[in-house]
Design a protein around this motif. Sequence first.
Motif: not given
Lengths: 243, 243
Positions: A208, A211, A213, A224, A226-232
């Motif tokens: 993975d 990002k 941010q 936050q 994020v990876s793709g559309d997911t907020v991890n």
Amino acid sequence: MAKKYSETHQIPSYNCDTMKNIKIPTMVRMLITISGAQSQSLGVSDDFVGSFNLGWIIIQHDVFIKRLPQSGEKITLTTEAESYNRFFCYRNFWIHDEAGNECVLMKTTFALMDLVERKMGSVLDEIIAPFESEKIKRVKRAEKIHSLETVEGEKAYAVRYYDIDGNKHVNNSVYLDWMMDAFDFNFLSSHIPETISIKFNKEMRYGDVAKSQWQKDGLNSIHQIVSGDTVNAEANVKWVETN
Amino acid sequence: MAKKYSETHQIPSYNCDTMKNIKIPTMVRMLITISGAQSQSLGVSDDFVGSFNLGWIIIQHDVFIKRLPQSGEKITLTTEAESYNRFFCYRNFWIHDEAGNECVLMKTTFALMDLVERKMGSVLDEIIAPFESEKIKRVKRAEKIHSLETVEGEKAYAVRYYDIDGNKHVNNSVYLDWMMDAFDFNFLSSHIPETISIKFNKEMRYGDVAKSQWQKDGLNSIHQIVSGDTVNAEANVKWVETN
């Protein structure tokens, strides 16, 4: 009263930043490790928990920092599994310095994951009894975390082999590495966090790309991962200027 | 015979990889830290060395691994400043397990940097005498390091705040982080280094971007860390398959 467990450690220089302060993610790693040591000492190790097809997951940390321990200091790490309800366990962690002053308090919410069904498991008596935690009915509210509204900056991090822990996921503390790295040398060498609340939503895996941010308003920052559309993971940090 | 210095440490799980082996860069950090502790115990701390406008720099590590210590193990770290000539100091480091078996040997070449002139400084008697090292005339050859000929793969790493140490440079052990991350999960979780030779040419600073480049021929790999046109570090690794 829940049983307390303590260990004393000397902080090696390689666990500290350029200002000789303990690195925040390492501090959290050290604290979490003593909860594992307490569990093991009480005969309810991760392997024992695993025998019920359950595994501990961290929901949220709320960290309150009075003073960051420094390179070479001897610190005492203490934990107790304070209380629990059907689904959550509430643990406290402290760091005290040699003079007995409280440097750091961390309040952590744990849950049990059913490793077969991949959903929340119930807190079993066999697992929790040895800690002598208080059984409560209500769900304790952790600190409220404000979500990021405007991405003011971001950096990308490919997951490294060494970011992965025994569960084959990114270790929770790595999210803090990525979040702390948001700001520049001048800011990070002249500010330390006073409070950090971090919530973990979804694990990340090898391969993975994260990002990190952020947005910042004075001494308050929102983060936050994020990876793709997911907020991890999401976090709020309140900073204080040093010297 | 040079004076030996030892410390015993228990390896915390957070310093280990997904196979429970100690992380290679952390292992090197732990070893280097005891050389600082020995210096301090003999009254020749970094501050004392700094009073001559000198600072220790690492030229090369040659690491020989029989077995990687694992999470939870108690290990004894030992060092001696074996010998020195006008410009170089040769130090040995060992890791032994609880049964007294040698797990790791690391041979490190140090030099002194004149912090005012930014060139090599002479090894002063005041600094070296307390170690009771052997004075030698010759320059000892470290392991020969083959330079990379063909870039078979590369990854980029922006220097992070936490990569910087007290000298305001990237800590030497971070180059190993970037080099070890060259290969994928399957390779890294089924192989460990048997020997590592790493040479440091030029320090990196905050704001730099490192490229970790490699080529691999079976179980031998060649690595370099470059920033712009500069080769900052070079290494050769011989790998061995585990289980």
